[in-house]
Design a protein around this motif. Structure first.
Motif, PDB file in Angstrom:
ATOM      1  N   PRO A 125       0.411  -1.423  -0.115  1.00 25.25           N
ATOM      2  CA  PRO A 125      -0.098  -0.053   0.204  1.00 25.25           C
ATOM      3  C   PRO A 125       0.714   1.032   0.024  1.00 25.25           C
ATOM      4  N   ALA A 126       0.127   2.178  -0.595  1.00 23.14           N
ATOM      5  CA  ALA A 126       0.857   3.585  -0.261  1.00 23.14           C
ATOM      6  C   ALA A 126      -0.603   4.508   0.162  1.00 23.14           C
ATOM      7  N   ILE A 127      -0.185   6.141   0.389  1.00 27.42           N
ATOM      8  CA  ILE A 127      -0.874   6.482   0.673  1.00 27.42           C
ATOM      9  C   ILE A 127      -0.373   7.804  -0.153  1.00 27.42           C
ATOM     10  N   CYS A 128      -2.071   8.322  -0.170  1.00 27.27           N
ATOM     11  CA  CYS A 128      -1.623   9.523  -1.503  1.00 27.27           C
ATOM     12  C   CYS A 128      -3.211  10.100  -1.456  1.00 27.27           C
ATOM     13  N   GLY A 129      -2.180  11.416  -0.979  1.00 29.40           N
ATOM     14  CA  GLY A 129      -2.965  12.218  -0.072  1.00 29.40           C
ATOM     15  C   GLY A 129      -3.825  11.937   0.886  1.00 29.40           C
ATOM     16  N   THR A 130      -5.400  11.204   0.961  1.00 28.27           N
ATOM     17  CA  THR A 130      -5.746  10.870   1.933  1.00 28.27           C
ATOM     18  C   THR A 130      -6.226   9.744   1.150  1.00 28.27           C
TER      19      THR A 130
END
Length: 321
Positions: free
Chosen positions: A270-275
């Protein structure tokens, strides 16, 4: 009393990319662009976060890449952990060049193991991360498309002067690596152990105390293993558990507080992009046993989880590569 678990469900992909082994999602906030790799197909993909499959840009490479990172003060080049070592990928040309090889001269010779492959020939990079001092940690493993997986993997570290250090040997499938906010402890995943460990870490020297490792998280599903993970701004972890079709949000005590159900088993990172949480995956390994998982195996998924991520560190290079 265990915490209440918040539940999410994703029913279809954002990008049905049909990756053989999608990995390494990385969000560049300055351009709102996601990049990720397909290790087996030797591809590096770029896509606007607001885009679709039609806006996907793909670079076909001669060697596999497992992990990428930005370089401080350099917008045209990325540093990567790849099949042979650490390399530089140039965005404007699509070229990849090696700057530091993993293996020494002896390891490039036939050693009588693994179907005649040299150690260099049977290994590849898998996952990686950059610490607060800008050092690049990359784990290597046997290439399962060539040989069986053993424990001859190595966790490497590349420093600013491009010197390379073997930090840990005897690993099988090195995966998610990160640090506490105080940089005094390090999280490390060797997937076949089914756990993520937490060990004391000397930020100045870059040395983990492996002998003092303790278990932080254990995959709760039989047959599943922790793969990649990321941290959010509230101090929690989002952990992809390969073979489960689940990504778990875990608090600092290692307790599961949220769960995302996906329509394929082999979720990778996973990666958080913004929210928004972006999740890569691999093709289904056993489609006859798990036919429900086949259609979207290798796709990229996206869901808004309402929390931002921790800013990613950049590689700090003090010499010209």
């Amino acid at each position: 009393m265990p915490p209440e678990i918040k539940r999410y469900k994703i029913t279809e992909p954002w990008l049905n990319t049909h990756c053989s082994l999608g990995e390494g999602p990385y969000w560049e906030s300055s351009t709102n662009t996601l990049r990720f790799v397909d290790i087996i197909k030797k591809r590096l993909h770029f896509v606007p976060l607001s885009g679709s499959l039609d806006s996907l840009k793909t670079h076909q490479l001669d060697y596999s890449i497992g992990t990428t990172a930005n370089i401080e003060g350099n917008n045209d080049e990325l540093i990567v952990g790849g099949q042979l070592g650490y390399g530089i990928f140039t965005r404007s040309t699509g070229d990849l060049r090696w700057i530091q090889k993993f293996w020494n001269d002896e390891e490039r010779k036939q050693d009588g193991h693994a179907k005649g492959y040299t150690k260099e020939g049977r290994m590849r990079a898998n996952d990686g991360a950059i610490d607060k001092k800008g050092r690049y940690w990359v784990g290597t493993m046997n290439d399962p498309t060539l040989v069986d997986i053993t424990d001859e993997g190595v966790l490497f570290r590349l420093d600013a002067d491009l010197s390379i250090l073997r930090v840990k040997e005897g690993v099988s499938i090195p995966n998610g690596t990160s640090w506490t906010s105080g940089n005094d402890q390090m999280y490390f995943t060797d997937s076949p152990t089914k756990t993520i460990t937490l060990q004391p870490f000397d930020h100045e020297t870059g040395k983990p105390e492996w002998e003092k490792a303790k278990v932080f998280f254990t995959c709760p599903v039989e047959g599943g293993v922790p793969d990649g993970h990321c941290q959010d701004a509230e101090g929690c972890f989002w952990i992809a558990c390969f073979g489960t079709g689940r990504v778990y949000r875990v608090n600092v005590e290692g307790e599961i507080i949220a769960e995302i159900e996906l329509p394929t088993r082999c979720v990778t990172c996973p990666a958080i992009c913004g929210t928004e949480l972006v999740i890569t995956s691999a093709s289904e390994e056993d489609p006859e046993k798990y036919p429900w998982s086949k259609e979207y195996g290798g796709a990229v998924f996206k869901i808004d989880v309402g929390v931002k991520g921790v800013p990613l560190n950049k590689f700090k290079m003090s010499v010209k590569a």
